[in-house]
Design a protein around this motif. Sequence first.
Motif, PDB file in Angstrom:
ATOM      1  N   ALA A  95      18.114  -1.470  47.263  1.00  0.00           N
ATOM      2  CA  ALA A  95      17.248  -2.173  46.306  1.00  0.00           C
ATOM      3  C   ALA A  95      17.105  -1.395  45.005  1.00  0.00           C
ATOM      4  N   ALA A  96      17.104  -0.071  45.089  1.00  0.00           N
ATOM      5  CA  ALA A  96      17.006   0.743  43.876  1.00  0.00           C
ATOM      6  C   ALA A  96      18.218   0.527  42.977  1.00  0.00           C
ATOM      7  N   GLN A  97      19.395   0.423  43.585  1.00  0.00           N
ATOM      8  CA  GLN A  97      20.610   0.156  42.797  1.00  0.00           C
ATOM      9  C   GLN A  97      20.550  -1.241  42.172  1.00  0.00           C
ATOM     10  N   MET A  98      20.048  -2.195  42.918  1.00  0.00           N
ATOM     11  CA  MET A  98      19.939  -3.560  42.417  1.00  0.00           C
ATOM     12  C   MET A  98      18.919  -3.675  41.293  1.00  0.00           C
ATOM     13  N   SER A  99      17.828  -2.916  41.409  1.00  0.00           N
ATOM     14  CA  SER A  99      16.776  -2.973  40.392  1.00  0.00           C
ATOM     15  C   SER A  99      17.293  -2.499  39.043  1.00  0.00           C
ATOM     16  N   VAL A 100      18.102  -1.439  39.059  1.00  0.00           N
ATOM     17  CA  VAL A 100      18.688  -0.954  37.810  1.00  0.00           C
ATOM     18  C   VAL A 100      19.569  -2.036  37.184  1.00  0.00           C
ATOM     19  N   ALA A 101      20.378  -2.690  38.028  1.00  0.00           N
ATOM     20  CA  ALA A 101      21.265  -3.742  37.525  1.00  0.00           C
ATOM     21  C   ALA A 101      20.474  -4.918  36.965  1.00  0.00           C
ATOM     22  N   LEU A 102      19.423  -5.319  37.663  1.00  0.00           N
ATOM     23  CA  LEU A 102      18.628  -6.456  37.202  1.00  0.00           C
ATOM     24  C   LEU A 102      17.885  -6.120  35.916  1.00  0.00           C
ATOM     25  N   THR A 103      17.350  -4.920  35.832  1.00  0.00           N
ATOM     26  CA  THR A 103      16.608  -4.520  34.636  1.00  0.00           C
ATOM     27  C   THR A 103      17.470  -4.632  33.386  1.00  0.00           C
ATOM     28  N   SER A 104      18.741  -4.340  33.527  1.00  0.00           N
ATOM     29  CA  SER A 104      19.647  -4.426  32.382  1.00  0.00           C
ATOM     30  C   SER A 104      19.863  -5.865  31.909  1.00  0.00           C
ATOM     31  N   GLN A 105      19.496  -6.833  32.767  1.00  0.00           N
ATOM     32  CA  GLN A 105      19.713  -8.250  32.431  1.00  0.00           C
ATOM     33  C   GLN A 105      18.416  -9.004  32.132  1.00  0.00           C
ATOM     34  N   LEU A 106      17.291  -8.338  32.174  1.00  0.00           N
ATOM     35  CA  LEU A 106      16.011  -9.038  32.076  1.00  0.00           C
ATOM     36  C   LEU A 106      15.860  -9.838  30.787  1.00  0.00           C
ATOM     37  N   ASP A 107      16.278  -9.285  29.673  1.00  0.00           N
ATOM     38  CA  ASP A 107      16.124  -9.997  28.396  1.00  0.00           C
ATOM     39  C   ASP A 107      16.917 -11.297  28.384  1.00  0.00           C
ATOM     40  N   ASP A 108      18.083 -11.296  29.000  1.00  0.00           N
ATOM     41  CA  ASP A 108      18.919 -12.494  29.026  1.00  0.00           C
ATOM     42  C   ASP A 108      18.478 -13.467  30.112  1.00  0.00           C
ATOM     43  N   TRP A 109      18.209 -12.949  31.284  1.00  0.00           N
ATOM     44  CA  TRP A 109      17.900 -13.821  32.415  1.00  0.00           C
ATOM     45  C   TRP A 109      16.469 -14.340  32.390  1.00  0.00           C
ATOM     46  N   GLN A 110      15.517 -13.504  31.971  1.00  0.00           N
ATOM     47  CA  GLN A 110      14.098 -13.877  31.927  1.00  0.00           C
ATOM     48  C   GLN A 110      13.654 -14.593  33.205  1.00  0.00           C
ATOM     49  N   PRO A 111      13.786 -13.947  34.346  1.00  0.00           N
ATOM     50  CA  PRO A 111      13.457 -14.608  35.618  1.00  0.00           C
ATOM     51  C   PRO A 111      11.965 -14.875  35.772  1.00  0.00           C
ATOM     52  N   ALA A 112      11.666 -16.017  36.363  1.00  0.00           N
ATOM     53  CA  ALA A 112      10.291 -16.361  36.697  1.00  0.00           C
ATOM     54  C   ALA A 112      10.025 -16.182  38.187  1.00  0.00           C
ATOM     55  N   LEU A 113      11.097 -16.067  38.968  1.00  0.00           N
ATOM     56  CA  LEU A 113      10.956 -16.018  40.423  1.00  0.00           C
ATOM     57  C   LEU A 113      12.158 -15.316  41.048  1.00  0.00           C
ATOM     58  N   ILE A 114      11.886 -14.511  42.063  1.00  0.00           N
ATOM     59  CA  ILE A 114      12.936 -13.930  42.890  1.00  0.00           C
ATOM     60  C   ILE A 114      12.928 -14.649  44.236  1.00  0.00           C
TER      61      ILE A 114
END
Length: 216
Positions: free
Chosen positions: A82-101
């Motif tokens: 999950a730590a590896q995934m969190s780094v990857a997701l954080t890099s995409q937050l501005d583009d993806w702007q998720p409302a839900l996981i």
Amino acid sequence: MGILYGHRCVLCGADFPVTTSRTLQLCPDCAAAVRREYRCNEVISIAGADGTIAPLYYRGTVRNAMKRFKFSSAAYCADWFAAQMSVALTSQLDDWQPALITYMPIGFLHYRKRGYNQAELLAKLVAKPLSLPCEATLRKRWFVGKQSAQKDYAARQSNAKDAVLPKKGVNLTGKSVVLVDDIITTGATAAAAVKALREMGASRVYVLAATFTPRK
């Protein structure tokens, strides 16, 4: 002055001394191998998804650790993946702007045998530091064959079709949703889940997996 504690490497299982008692870590050899061999930076395409990322290749010691996590009750591996995934997701937050996981469902018998849904564990760990809601939105259709048991790409595509269904009472209208999974192989199961999330009203659907099976 730090106190040395014995730790076991998440990937290879080797014991090594570290100066913290709580953080899951890798031994020096595995840490170097992750940087050298296991980082996945290639473009991954899932039918219907607006974007897909996976931080690690599913091979070698990473594959062995994922198999322990998935099939041998090694739930402690979830923190590192999950730590590896969190780094990857954080890099995409501005583009993806998720409302839900949300996360890929598993069948009742698999859940009963393992005691947990590995995708759910990962999703909750990824969502928490970002203060994002994590909800079950999908369910597995009864009597669907194991995807890993299918012999080729065509068989996986056929088996995955309609294998994932919307969970009753969930409305995703207008939401940007991140779907969490453990492994992407052909992407057939993820594509079926993306299709279901679209049908539930999601405006954008992204896939975040822990690992990706290399094509070669």
